[in-house]
Design a protein around this motif. Structure first.
Motif, PDB file in Angstrom:
ATOM      1  N   GLN A  22       0.853  -1.180   0.000  1.00 30.78           N
ATOM      2  CA  GLN A  22       0.000   0.000   0.000  1.00 30.78           C
ATOM      3  C   GLN A  22       0.892   1.232   0.000  1.00 30.78           C
ATOM      4  N   THR A  23       0.492   2.239  -0.750  1.00 34.07           N
ATOM      5  CA  THR A  23       1.222   3.489  -0.742  1.00 34.07           C
ATOM      6  C   THR A  23       0.264   4.610  -0.412  1.00 34.07           C
ATOM      7  N   ALA A  24       0.810   5.689   0.064  1.00 39.49           N
ATOM      8  CA  ALA A  24      -0.026   6.839   0.389  1.00 39.49           C
ATOM      9  C   ALA A  24      -0.591   7.430  -0.885  1.00 39.49           C
ATOM     10  N   PRO A  25      -1.849   7.901  -0.861  1.00 40.24           N
ATOM     11  CA  PRO A  25      -2.402   8.518  -2.041  1.00 40.24           C
ATOM     12  C   PRO A  25      -1.648   9.797  -2.374  1.00 40.24           C
ATOM     13  N   GLN A  26      -1.692  10.151  -3.659  1.00 36.68           N
ATOM     14  CA  GLN A  26      -1.056  11.386  -4.078  1.00 36.68           C
ATOM     15  C   GLN A  26      -1.761  12.551  -3.411  1.00 36.68           C
ATOM     16  N   SER A  27      -1.002  13.563  -3.082  1.00 36.95           N
ATOM     17  CA  SER A  27      -1.616  14.720  -2.447  1.00 36.95           C
ATOM     18  C   SER A  27      -2.337  15.569  -3.473  1.00 36.95           C
ATOM     19  N   ALA A  28      -3.335  16.300  -3.014  1.00 37.58           N
ATOM     20  CA  ALA A  28      -4.100  17.184  -3.889  1.00 37.58           C
ATOM     21  C   ALA A  28      -3.258  18.405  -4.225  1.00 37.58           C
ATOM     22  N   PRO A  29      -3.536  19.050  -5.359  1.00 44.18           N
ATOM     23  CA  PRO A  29      -2.779  20.230  -5.712  1.00 44.18           C
ATOM     24  C   PRO A  29      -3.010  21.348  -4.702  1.00 44.18           C
ATOM     25  N   ALA A  30      -1.988  22.166  -4.517  1.00 43.76           N
ATOM     26  CA  ALA A  30      -2.121  23.321  -3.635  1.00 43.76           C
ATOM     27  C   ALA A  30      -3.145  24.275  -4.215  1.00 43.76           C
ATOM     28  N   SER A  31      -3.710  25.117  -3.358  1.00 44.12           N
ATOM     29  CA  SER A  31      -4.710  26.088  -3.785  1.00 44.12           C
ATOM     30  C   SER A  31      -4.210  26.865  -4.993  1.00 44.12           C
ATOM     31  N   GLY A  32      -5.020  26.928  -6.038  1.00 48.36           N
ATOM     32  CA  GLY A  32      -4.670  27.674  -7.234  1.00 48.36           C
ATOM     33  C   GLY A  32      -3.878  26.878  -8.250  1.00 48.36           C
ATOM     34  N   GLN A  33      -3.378  25.684  -7.883  1.00 52.82           N
ATOM     35  CA  GLN A  33      -2.642  24.873  -8.837  1.00 52.82           C
ATOM     36  C   GLN A  33      -3.596  23.960  -9.581  1.00 52.82           C
ATOM     37  N   THR A  34      -3.298  23.726 -10.835  1.00 51.76           N
ATOM     38  CA  THR A  34      -4.081  22.762 -11.601  1.00 51.76           C
ATOM     39  C   THR A  34      -3.381  21.416 -11.555  1.00 51.76           C
ATOM     40  N   ALA A  35      -4.103  20.385 -11.937  1.00 56.19           N
ATOM     41  CA  ALA A  35      -3.491  19.062 -12.017  1.00 56.19           C
ATOM     42  C   ALA A  35      -2.318  19.095 -12.985  1.00 56.19           C
ATOM     43  N   ALA A  36      -2.417  19.875 -14.058  1.00 61.37           N
ATOM     44  CA  ALA A  36      -1.344  19.955 -15.038  1.00 61.37           C
ATOM     45  C   ALA A  36      -0.083  20.531 -14.419  1.00 61.37           C
ATOM     46  N   ALA A  37      -0.220  21.470 -13.492  1.00 61.98           N
ATOM     47  CA  ALA A  37       0.944  22.077 -12.859  1.00 61.98           C
ATOM     48  C   ALA A  37       1.621  21.105 -11.910  1.00 61.98           C
ATOM     49  N   VAL A  38       0.861  20.183 -11.328  1.00 63.06           N
ATOM     50  CA  VAL A  38       1.411  19.245 -10.358  1.00 63.06           C
ATOM     51  C   VAL A  38       2.113  18.090 -11.055  1.00 63.06           C
ATOM     52  N   ARG A  39       1.531  17.569 -12.105  1.00 65.57           N
ATOM     53  CA  ARG A  39       2.075  16.403 -12.786  1.00 65.57           C
ATOM     54  C   ARG A  39       2.897  16.834 -13.989  1.00 65.57           C
ATOM     55  N   SER A  40       4.149  16.493 -13.992  1.00 63.97           N
ATOM     56  CA  SER A  40       4.969  16.790 -15.154  1.00 63.97           C
ATOM     57  C   SER A  40       5.323  15.484 -15.845  1.00 63.97           C
ATOM     58  N   GLY A  41       5.808  15.579 -17.049  1.00 62.61           N
ATOM     59  CA  GLY A  41       6.253  14.391 -17.756  1.00 62.61           C
ATOM     60  C   GLY A  41       5.209  13.747 -18.639  1.00 62.61           C
ATOM     61  N   ALA A  42       3.979  14.208 -18.599  1.00 70.27           N
ATOM     62  CA  ALA A  42       2.959  13.631 -19.472  1.00 70.27           C
ATOM     63  C   ALA A  42       3.197  14.091 -20.901  1.00 70.27           C
ATOM     64  N   ARG A  43       2.876  13.252 -21.824  1.00 69.70           N
ATOM     65  CA  ARG A  43       2.957  13.633 -23.224  1.00 69.70           C
ATOM     66  C   ARG A  43       1.742  14.497 -23.525  1.00 69.70           C
ATOM     67  N   ALA A  44       1.972  15.699 -24.000  1.00 67.95           N
ATOM     68  CA  ALA A  44       0.873  16.638 -24.254  1.00 67.95           C
ATOM     69  C   ALA A  44      -0.176  16.023 -25.167  1.00 67.95           C
ATOM     70  N   GLU A  45       0.264  15.283 -26.165  1.00 72.94           N
ATOM     71  CA  GLU A  45      -0.694  14.693 -27.104  1.00 72.94           C
ATOM     72  C   GLU A  45      -1.584  13.645 -26.441  1.00 72.94           C
ATOM     73  N   ASP A  46      -1.112  12.978 -25.379  1.00 73.52           N
ATOM     74  CA  ASP A  46      -1.918  11.987 -24.670  1.00 73.52           C
ATOM     75  C   ASP A  46      -3.137  12.621 -24.013  1.00 73.52           C
ATOM     76  N   LEU A  47      -3.045  13.900 -23.674  1.00 70.94           N
ATOM     77  CA  LEU A  47      -4.060  14.587 -22.886  1.00 70.94           C
ATOM     78  C   LEU A  47      -4.864  15.582 -23.701  1.00 70.94           C
ATOM     79  N   SER A  48      -4.715  15.540 -25.025  1.00 73.41           N
ATOM     80  CA  SER A  48      -5.291  16.574 -25.887  1.00 73.41           C
ATOM     81  C   SER A  48      -6.798  16.472 -26.082  1.00 73.41           C
ATOM     82  N   THR A  49      -7.338  15.267 -26.155  1.00 68.94           N
ATOM     83  CA  THR A  49      -8.776  15.072 -26.355  1.00 68.94           C
ATOM     84  C   THR A  49      -9.238  13.879 -25.529  1.00 68.94           C
ATOM     85  N   PRO A  50     -10.529  13.800 -25.206  1.00 71.40           N
ATOM     86  CA  PRO A  50     -11.024  12.604 -24.504  1.00 71.40           C
ATOM     87  C   PRO A  50     -10.748  11.313 -25.281  1.00 71.40           C
ATOM     88  N   ASP A  51     -10.947  11.326 -26.596  1.00 71.56           N
ATOM     89  CA  ASP A  51     -10.699  10.121 -27.392  1.00 71.56           C
ATOM     90  C   ASP A  51      -9.249   9.672 -27.301  1.00 71.56           C
TER      91      ASP A  51
END
Length: 190
Positions: A22-51
């Motif tokens: 078991q591992t601790a859940p990821q912490s929520a972003p700080a006030s005013g931060q978006t999920a995108a600001a917290v998580r780096s390293g994602a391929r932009a194209e992976d997150l471009s559309t729901p499809d």
């Protein structure tokens, strides 16, 4: 619909046990931060559309026996605090939910998918969208090999996505496997 994950019918079997660290859940972003600001390293194209996001979700968990999955790419598809939730149906007793963080899913899934091979494909999808949220019922079929003629399991992934103004991310994947007592309804099939 596009062939794809989530992830996930094999998990009904491998996640039903209590093993796995078991591992601790990821912490929520700080006030005013978006999920995108917290998580780096994602391929932009992976997150471009729901499809695209859902296609990548299915692809990244799929692969032949002996092949390591790109779990870092998988992790980067999720918002901080995301959950993967499987409906567990014990032989005796009430139906239960098993809730996992993406990291717990990786820990439990890795030995199973690399040992047996696992391919999950989306065979149909129904979705609703409002503002920053999208809810999809994604019907899946699971195979041990890419060229298997028949799936060994099917079910429905209920996938919730979030749009932060720039990109999409997964909030939850919640699934239930088909059984003889609960066949998939026609409206969720191709």
């Amino acid at each position: 619909m596009r062939p794809l994950l989530f992830v996930l019918t094999f998990a009904v079997t491998c996640l039903a046990g209590d093993g796995g660290a078991q591992t601790a859940p990821q912490s929520a972003p700080a006030s005013g931060q978006t999920a995108a600001a917290v998580r780096s390293g994602a391929r932009a194209e992976d997150l471009s559309t729901p499809d695209t996001l859902m296609k990548v979700l299915y692809e990244v968990i799929s692969g032949p026996k002996g092949q390591a999955r790109d779990w870092e790419r998988f992790r980067n598809l999720f918002v901080p605090g995301a959950r993967l939730i499987v409906v567990v149906r014990p032989a005796q007793g009430p139906v239960e939910l098993r809730m996992l963080t993406p990291e717990e899913y990786v820990e439990r899934a890795t030995p199973v998918v690399e040992k047996t091979g696992f391919f999950e494909r989306e065979i149909a999808r129904r979705e609703m969208r409002y503002g920053a949220l999208l809810q999809a019922f994604s019907t899946y079929a699971s195979f041990h090999a890419a060229d298997d003629a028949q799936p060994y399991a099917r079910g429905i992934n209920s996938i919730q996505l979030f749009h932060d103004g720039a990109q999409w991310r997964v909030v939850t994947v919640y699934w239930d496997a088909e059984s003889p007592e609960r066949p998939l309804p026609a409206e969720y099939l191709p």
